[in-house]
Design a protein around this motif. Structure first.
Motif, PDB file in Angstrom:
ATOM      1  N   GLU A  16      -2.495 -56.421  36.939  1.00 33.81           N
ATOM      2  CA  GLU A  16      -3.714 -57.200  37.157  1.00 33.81           C
ATOM      3  C   GLU A  16      -3.394 -58.680  37.375  1.00 33.81           C
ATOM      4  OE1 GLU A  16      -6.010 -56.224  33.708  1.00 33.81           O
ATOM      5  OE2 GLU A  16      -6.318 -54.165  34.383  1.00 33.81           O
ATOM      6  N   MET A  17      -2.434 -59.195  36.631  1.00 34.02           N
ATOM      7  CA  MET A  17      -2.054 -60.602  36.796  1.00 34.02           C
ATOM      8  C   MET A  17      -1.401 -60.831  38.164  1.00 34.02           C
ATOM      9  SD  MET A  17      -3.299 -62.213  34.360  1.00 34.02           S
ATOM     10  CE  MET A  17      -2.682 -63.732  35.016  1.00 34.02           C
ATOM     11  N   ARG A  21      -2.817 -63.311  40.882  1.00 32.40           N
ATOM     12  CA  ARG A  21      -1.893 -64.315  41.412  1.00 32.40           C
ATOM     13  C   ARG A  21      -1.821 -64.241  42.939  1.00 32.40           C
ATOM     14  NH1 ARG A  21       4.365 -64.211  39.860  1.00 32.40           N
ATOM     15  NH2 ARG A  21       5.053 -65.964  41.097  1.00 32.40           N
ATOM     16  N   SER A  22      -1.845 -63.043  43.470  1.00 28.52           N
ATOM     17  CA  SER A  22      -1.815 -62.882  44.923  1.00 28.52           C
ATOM     18  C   SER A  22      -3.084 -63.423  45.564  1.00 28.52           C
ATOM     19  CB  SER A  22      -1.654 -61.406  45.289  1.00 28.52           C
ATOM     20  OG  SER A  22      -0.418 -60.923  44.834  1.00 28.52           O
ATOM     21  N   ILE A  23      -4.207 -63.156  44.934  1.00 22.72           N
ATOM     22  CA  ILE A  23      -5.486 -63.627  45.476  1.00 22.72           C
ATOM     23  C   ILE A  23      -5.569 -65.147  45.449  1.00 22.72           C
ATOM     24  CG2 ILE A  23      -7.980 -63.667  45.073  1.00 22.72           C
ATOM     25  CD1 ILE A  23      -7.652 -60.739  44.051  1.00 22.72           C
ATOM     26  N   PHE A  24      -5.130 -65.739  44.364  1.00 27.54           N
ATOM     27  CA  PHE A  24      -5.255 -67.184  44.183  1.00 27.54           C
ATOM     28  C   PHE A  24      -3.926 -67.917  44.373  1.00 27.54           C
ATOM     29  CE2 PHE A  24      -8.756 -65.393  41.678  1.00 27.54           C
ATOM     30  CZ  PHE A  24      -9.814 -66.040  42.299  1.00 27.54           C
ATOM     31  N   LEU A  25      -3.054 -67.375  45.207  1.00 25.79           N
ATOM     32  CA  LEU A  25      -1.734 -67.953  45.407  1.00 25.79           C
ATOM     33  C   LEU A  25      -1.812 -69.399  45.887  1.00 25.79           C
ATOM     34  CD1 LEU A  25       1.300 -67.463  45.334  1.00 25.79           C
ATOM     35  CD2 LEU A  25       1.148 -66.664  47.679  1.00 25.79           C
ATOM     36  N   LEU A  41      -1.240 -69.247  36.810  1.00 27.54           N
ATOM     37  CA  LEU A  41      -2.001 -68.055  36.442  1.00 27.54           C
ATOM     38  C   LEU A  41      -1.134 -67.076  35.657  1.00 27.54           C
ATOM     39  CD1 LEU A  41      -4.048 -67.452  39.696  1.00 27.54           C
ATOM     40  CD2 LEU A  41      -4.914 -68.213  37.482  1.00 27.54           C
ATOM     41  N   TRP A  42       0.113 -66.943  36.044  1.00 29.96           N
ATOM     42  CA  TRP A  42       1.019 -66.028  35.349  1.00 29.96           C
ATOM     43  C   TRP A  42       1.229 -66.481  33.904  1.00 29.96           C
ATOM     44  CZ3 TRP A  42       2.488 -61.287  36.052  1.00 29.96           C
ATOM     45  CH2 TRP A  42       3.527 -60.777  35.298  1.00 29.96           C
TER      46      TRP A  42
END
Length: 111
Positions: A16-17, A21-25, A41-42
């Motif tokens: 999920e993280m 992270r991919s969405i909000f990179l 985020l991580w």
């Protein structure tokens, strides 16, 4: 069974993280990385999982005791799921809980 459940929760949390992270990179790289006061985020995800585990010391104790029991069984010649143990130990390390909640008891049990 308990160790597998913990591993499943950790794996789901990491997946999920990674999705978040991919969405909000772009946001993570441009906004957060430019400010030392903000965590990525991580890092926030690790902090969240760590906080949940730390809030329930009985879970950490059960996890530690289960891992130690598995190691002891393996030393006694029984078959254990080594990959599960490795993943759980990596989880404790990644969360910064290995030294404080596992290492001392592990060394005491090993001597």
């Amino acid at each position: 069974a308990f160790l597998s459940l913990v591993h499943g929760c950790w794996s789901a949390h990491c997946e999920e993280m990674l999705t978040l992270r991919s969405i909000f990179l772009y946001l993570d790289r441009t906004y957060v990385m430019q400010s030392a006061a903000r965590r990525s985020l991580w890092e926030m995800g690790l902090h969240s999982f760590r906080a949940q585990l730390s809030a329930r010391p009985e879970l950490l104790a059960k996890l530690r005791d289960g891992v130690l029991a598995s190691i002891e069984r393996e030393r006694g010649g029984d078959q254990v799921e080594r990959s599960l143990l490795a993943e759980l130990l990596r989880m404790l390390y990644d969360l910064g809980l290995y030294q404080r909640h596992f290492e001392e008891q592990f060394l005491a049990a090993s001597s």
